[in-house]
Enzyme design. Structure first.
Site, PDB file in Angstrom:
ATOM      1  N   PHE A 115       0.856  -1.188   0.000  1.00  0.00           N
ATOM      2  CA  PHE A 115       0.000   0.000   0.000  1.00  0.00           C
ATOM      3  C   PHE A 115       0.889   1.235   0.000  1.00  0.00           C
ATOM      4  O   PHE A 115       2.045   1.184   0.425  1.00  0.00           O
ATOM      5  CB  PHE A 115      -0.917   0.002   1.228  1.00  0.00           C
ATOM      6  CG  PHE A 115      -2.374   0.062   0.887  1.00  0.00           C
ATOM      7  CD1 PHE A 115      -3.036  -1.051   0.406  1.00  0.00           C
ATOM      8  CD2 PHE A 115      -3.092   1.238   1.032  1.00  0.00           C
ATOM      9  CE1 PHE A 115      -4.383  -1.016   0.080  1.00  0.00           C
ATOM     10  CE2 PHE A 115      -4.446   1.297   0.712  1.00  0.00           C
ATOM     11  CZ  PHE A 115      -5.097   0.164   0.227  1.00  0.00           C
ATOM     12  N   GLN A 242      -6.978  15.514   3.184  1.00  0.00           N
ATOM     13  CA  GLN A 242      -6.404  14.546   2.248  1.00  0.00           C
ATOM     14  C   GLN A 242      -7.260  14.387   0.995  1.00  0.00           C
ATOM     15  O   GLN A 242      -8.475  14.207   1.074  1.00  0.00           O
ATOM     16  CB  GLN A 242      -6.260  13.174   2.901  1.00  0.00           C
ATOM     17  CG  GLN A 242      -5.653  12.147   1.964  1.00  0.00           C
ATOM     18  CD  GLN A 242      -5.154  10.918   2.679  1.00  0.00           C
ATOM     19  OE1 GLN A 242      -5.917   9.996   2.913  1.00  0.00           O
ATOM     20  NE2 GLN A 242      -3.885  10.907   3.033  1.00  0.00           N
ATOM     21  N   HIS A 244      -7.537  11.852  -2.061  1.00  0.00           N
ATOM     22  CA  HIS A 244      -7.123  10.542  -2.556  1.00  0.00           C
ATOM     23  C   HIS A 244      -6.913  10.653  -4.061  1.00  0.00           C
ATOM     24  O   HIS A 244      -7.747  11.220  -4.764  1.00  0.00           O
ATOM     25  CB  HIS A 244      -8.206   9.510  -2.242  1.00  0.00           C
ATOM     26  CG  HIS A 244      -7.759   8.092  -2.395  1.00  0.00           C
ATOM     27  ND1 HIS A 244      -7.452   7.544  -3.615  1.00  0.00           N
ATOM     28  CD2 HIS A 244      -7.574   7.099  -1.477  1.00  0.00           C
ATOM     29  CE1 HIS A 244      -7.091   6.276  -3.447  1.00  0.00           C
ATOM     30  NE2 HIS A 244      -7.154   5.991  -2.164  1.00  0.00           N
ATOM     31  N   LEU A 254     -14.575   6.303  -4.625  1.00  0.00           N
ATOM     32  CA  LEU A 254     -13.207   5.857  -4.407  1.00  0.00           C
ATOM     33  C   LEU A 254     -12.844   4.633  -5.246  1.00  0.00           C
ATOM     34  O   LEU A 254     -13.597   3.670  -5.332  1.00  0.00           O
ATOM     35  CB  LEU A 254     -13.001   5.520  -2.929  1.00  0.00           C
ATOM     36  CG  LEU A 254     -11.557   5.210  -2.513  1.00  0.00           C
ATOM     37  CD1 LEU A 254     -10.690   6.443  -2.675  1.00  0.00           C
ATOM     38  CD2 LEU A 254     -11.520   4.735  -1.073  1.00  0.00           C
ATOM     39  N   GLU A 257      -6.613   2.356  -3.177  1.00  0.00           N
ATOM     40  CA  GLU A 257      -5.185   2.181  -3.378  1.00  0.00           C
ATOM     41  C   GLU A 257      -4.830   0.703  -3.579  1.00  0.00           C
ATOM     42  O   GLU A 257      -3.756   0.383  -4.102  1.00  0.00           O
ATOM     43  CB  GLU A 257      -4.463   2.716  -2.143  1.00  0.00           C
ATOM     44  CG  GLU A 257      -3.132   3.351  -2.405  1.00  0.00           C
ATOM     45  CD  GLU A 257      -2.764   4.257  -1.254  1.00  0.00           C
ATOM     46  OE1 GLU A 257      -1.832   3.897  -0.523  1.00  0.00           O
ATOM     47  OE2 GLU A 257      -3.414   5.302  -1.079  1.00  0.00           O
ATOM     48  N   ARG A 288      -0.340   9.581  -0.642  1.00  0.00           N
ATOM     49  CA  ARG A 288      -1.434  10.181  -1.396  1.00  0.00           C
ATOM     50  C   ARG A 288      -1.213  11.644  -1.746  1.00  0.00           C
ATOM     51  O   ARG A 288      -1.620  12.102  -2.819  1.00  0.00           O
ATOM     52  CB  ARG A 288      -2.733  10.004  -0.605  1.00  0.00           C
ATOM     53  CG  ARG A 288      -3.149   8.543  -0.536  1.00  0.00           C
ATOM     54  CD  ARG A 288      -4.265   8.298   0.446  1.00  0.00           C
ATOM     55  NE  ARG A 288      -4.627   6.877   0.420  1.00  0.00           N
ATOM     56  CZ  ARG A 288      -5.537   6.344   1.218  1.00  0.00           C
ATOM     57  NH1 ARG A 288      -6.155   7.091   2.114  1.00  0.00           N
ATOM     58  NH2 ARG A 288      -5.823   5.061   1.131  1.00  0.00           N
ATOM     59  N   HIS A 357     -11.003  13.123   0.527  1.00  0.00           N
ATOM     60  CA  HIS A 357     -11.135  11.786   1.101  1.00  0.00           C
ATOM     61  C   HIS A 357     -11.129  11.740   2.622  1.00  0.00           C
ATOM     62  O   HIS A 357     -11.926  11.018   3.222  1.00  0.00           O
ATOM     63  CB  HIS A 357      -9.996  10.908   0.561  1.00  0.00           C
ATOM     64  CG  HIS A 357     -10.050   9.481   0.976  1.00  0.00           C
ATOM     65  ND1 HIS A 357     -11.133   8.664   0.707  1.00  0.00           N
ATOM     66  CD2 HIS A 357      -9.158   8.699   1.646  1.00  0.00           C
ATOM     67  CE1 HIS A 357     -10.906   7.452   1.184  1.00  0.00           C
ATOM     68  NE2 HIS A 357      -9.724   7.449   1.774  1.00  0.00           N
ATOM     69  N   ARG A 399      -2.098  11.267   5.850  1.00  0.00           N
ATOM     70  CA  ARG A 399      -2.338   9.902   6.336  1.00  0.00           C
ATOM     71  C   ARG A 399      -1.915   8.875   5.298  1.00  0.00           C
ATOM     72  O   ARG A 399      -2.211   9.014   4.116  1.00  0.00           O
ATOM     73  CB  ARG A 399      -3.828   9.705   6.651  1.00  0.00           C
ATOM     74  CG  ARG A 399      -4.167   8.266   7.033  1.00  0.00           C
ATOM     75  CD  ARG A 399      -5.604   8.100   7.435  1.00  0.00           C
ATOM     76  NE  ARG A 399      -6.548   8.194   6.336  1.00  0.00           N
ATOM     77  CZ  ARG A 399      -6.801   7.246   5.438  1.00  0.00           C
ATOM     78  NH1 ARG A 399      -6.108   6.113   5.453  1.00  0.00           N
ATOM     79  NH2 ARG A 399      -7.703   7.422   4.496  1.00  0.00           N
TER      80      ARG A 399
END
Length: 585
Positions: A115, A242, A244, A254, A257, A288, A357, A399
């Site tokens: 990830f 954030q 994404h 979404l 990831e 991100r 996100h 994050r």
């Protein structure tokens, strides 16, 4: 109507449910939620929850700790990050014992995949040297949050937790720095309820609907942020929002990831794998904030793909993965592409764009989820927050993927344990007179208003200005424009009129109250963003493009100041083991 519970938890996502499981038998616990519990936003989390289990390759919680500190752009509090990463292994095994159906590898162990931002040293003897991606994300296909939510909810039912679905919490009852309960509207009847409590936890999720393009559900209106802000409790690090990298073009839904973790790559109009330019070591598995800025840069420099409506996107290419991996490991993600864009990811790339996100900032707490209101550690007695609405701070300025599901179960549990201690040692603090006054007057004003403004119009204008001026790239001039627009919209909000004057399922009324929450939350984001004159993590100021540790290695605390400019104070970042260094991938 007045109810009395030892513990009241607002929000039925992973953090709230995990906390509820810690309330001991013999004490009462109520979970209030604006939606039905299994519709909570945790259920939309797709890709995984991370822990250094080492089931696929060598890993350690110390590697996870380093990645999270670096990913936070060194604004995360390292004491909290260490607790989260160390506890991750136990937390995952606990979920497995609760019945969560993780995907398995060939050995029958919990499967793990790479990830973004999760790495290990290429040379174990040089932990600060070159790093390579590591398989650390535990997952259930691409429905990890869904099965986590179902597992926790089933365990809460088993434990006798009492749920109040479709109760919209509008206010926190707090007096003399002691929490006394919450006020809520029962959506089905329109009745106002007071929940008298020894302890209250806010686990109310995020505020993505402040922005036009978002992965958040329509209920993500920042209610928890706005309620405490209005009550004089500060919000921490609200400038860090954030985006994404891979939301479905125009929709924001979404695309996890996990798609890149399984080998998907981002391509521009020329077919180039452009992340090699921006993160040459880990490419499409960079954090991100790095990828979102890279995508906007590609579009700005003319390498984006223009759609028929004039907007731009880039491609997420999974075609080389083959049908077996796509259908087995990424069924939900690819299903969304087929349903909403008419694209078959087995045969053609998916059009994507950055989407709002996650909130890195929120209600300031310590590592036990206790709400603190200043840099001296002053607490609101009996008040707790966990999950996205809280700022521990383990995420700092950015994050890492899969750390959100880990955050909610680690700190939801710790908060629940502290609540359990508190209710054993304290009696109910008395309710103040007219505890529901703010809610009652707000409802009356909205129901009786003959103004000319519409909720949808104000909300759309707010979302547009936040998307244009306070998103991936920011400037002081643009943020000031957004602040002036927010001031204008707040004045116009006083003249909002709704058509439904009834009580039962009055969604017009609920949306009008939510709009007030969106406006207050947007104010906190914009003023915090204007104040921080540096670039760090997800906060990128084009007029201040460098990180400035000398002046800005500190957390923002923003306090509402009635109709005047908000007050901004600071508290130090906790640094224990890893000194700030250049952040590159």
């Amino acid at each position: 109507m007045i109810h009395q519970f030892d513990a009241v938890i607002v929000g039925a996502g992973g953090a709230g449910l995990r906390a509820a499981l810690e309330i001991p038998e013999g004490y009462t616990c109520a979970v209030l939620t604006k939606v039905y519990p299994t519709r909570s936003h945790t259920g939309t989390a797709q890709g995984g929850v991370c822990a250094a289990l080492g089931n696929e390759e060598e890993d350690s919680w110390e590697y996870h700790f380093f990645d999270t500190v670096k990913g936070s752009d060194f604004l995360g509090d390292q004491d909290a990050i260490e607790i989260m990463c160390y506890d991750a292994i136990r937390a995952i095994i606990e979920l497995e014992h609760m019945g969560m159906p993780f995907s398995r590898n060939e050995k029958g162990l919990i499967a793990q995949r790479p990830f973004g931002g999760h790495t290990k040293p290429k040379d174990p003897n040089n932990p600060f040297g070159e790093r390579v991606p590591v398989k650390r994300a535990c997952f259930s296909a691409d429905r990890t949050g869904h099965v986590m939510l179902q597992t926790l909810y089933e365990n809460c039912i088993k434990r006798g937790v009492q749920f109040f679905p479709e109760f919209f919490v509008t206010d926190l009852i707090v007096q003399d720095n002691i929490v006394r309960g919450v006020v809520a509207i029962e959506i089905a009847t329109g009745e106002i309820h007071i929940f008298h409590a020894k302890t209250v936890m806010f686990a109310t999720g995020g505020y993505g609907r402040v922005y036009r393009i978002t992965s958040n559900a329509v209920v993500g209106t920042g209610d928890g942020f706005a309620i405490v802000y209005r009550r004089g409790i500060p919000l921490e690090d609200m400038e860090f929002v954030q985006f994404h990298p891979t939301g479905l073009w125009r929709l924001g839904i979404l695309v996890s990831e996990a798609a890149r973790g399984e080998g998907g790559v981002l391509r521009n109009r020329l077919g180039e794998r452009f992340m090699e330019r921006y993160a040459p070591t880990i490419k499409d598995l960079a954090p991100r904030d790095v990828i979102s800025r890279a995508m906007y840069t590609e579009i700005r420099e003319g390498r984006g793909i223009q759609g028929p409506d004039g907007t731009y996107y880039l491609h997420l290419d999974l075609t080389h993965l083959g049908p077996e991996i796509i259908n087995k490991k990424l069924p939900e993600i690819t299903g969304f592409a087929r349903i909403y864009l008419g694209v078959d990811p087995i045969k053609e790339p998916i059009p994507v764009q950055p989407t709002t996100h996650y909130a890195m900032g929120g209600i300031p707490t310590n590592v036990d989820a206790e709400v603190v209101i200043d840099d001296k550690g002053t607490k609101i007695e009996g008040f707790y927050a966990a999950g996205e609405v809280a700022c521990v701070s383990v995420h700092g300025a950015n994050r890492l993927g899969t750390n959100s599901l880990l955050d909610i179960i680690v700190f939801g549990r710790r908060g629940g344990k502290k609540m359990a201690e508190y209710i054993k040692e304290h009696d109910f603090a008395p309710l103040p007179k007219d505890a529901d006054e703010w809610t009652r007057k707000t409802v009356e004003r909205l129901l009786n208003s003959n103004g000319k403004e519409r909720v949808s119009r104000i909300r759309t204008e707010l979302q547009e200005v936040m998307m244009d001026k306070v998103s991936v790239f920011r400037t002081g001039e643009g943020i000031k424009e957004a602040i002036e627009k927010i001031k204008e919209l707040k004045e116009r909000y006083k003249e909002v009129k709704i058509d439904d004057k009834g009580k039962r399922f009055n969604t017009d009324l609920i949306e009008a109250i939510e709009l007030g929450n969106l406006l207050d939350t947007a104010e906190a984001i914009a003023y915090s963003a204007l104040n921080r004159t540096e670039s760090r993590g997800a906060h990128y100021r084009e007029d201040y493009p460098k990180r400035d540790d000398q002046n800005w290695l500190k957390h923002t605390l923003i306090y509402k100041n009635e109709d005047k400019e908000p007050i901004i104070k600071y508290k130090p970042v906790v640094i224990t083991k890893i000194p700030p260094m250049e952040r590159k991938y």
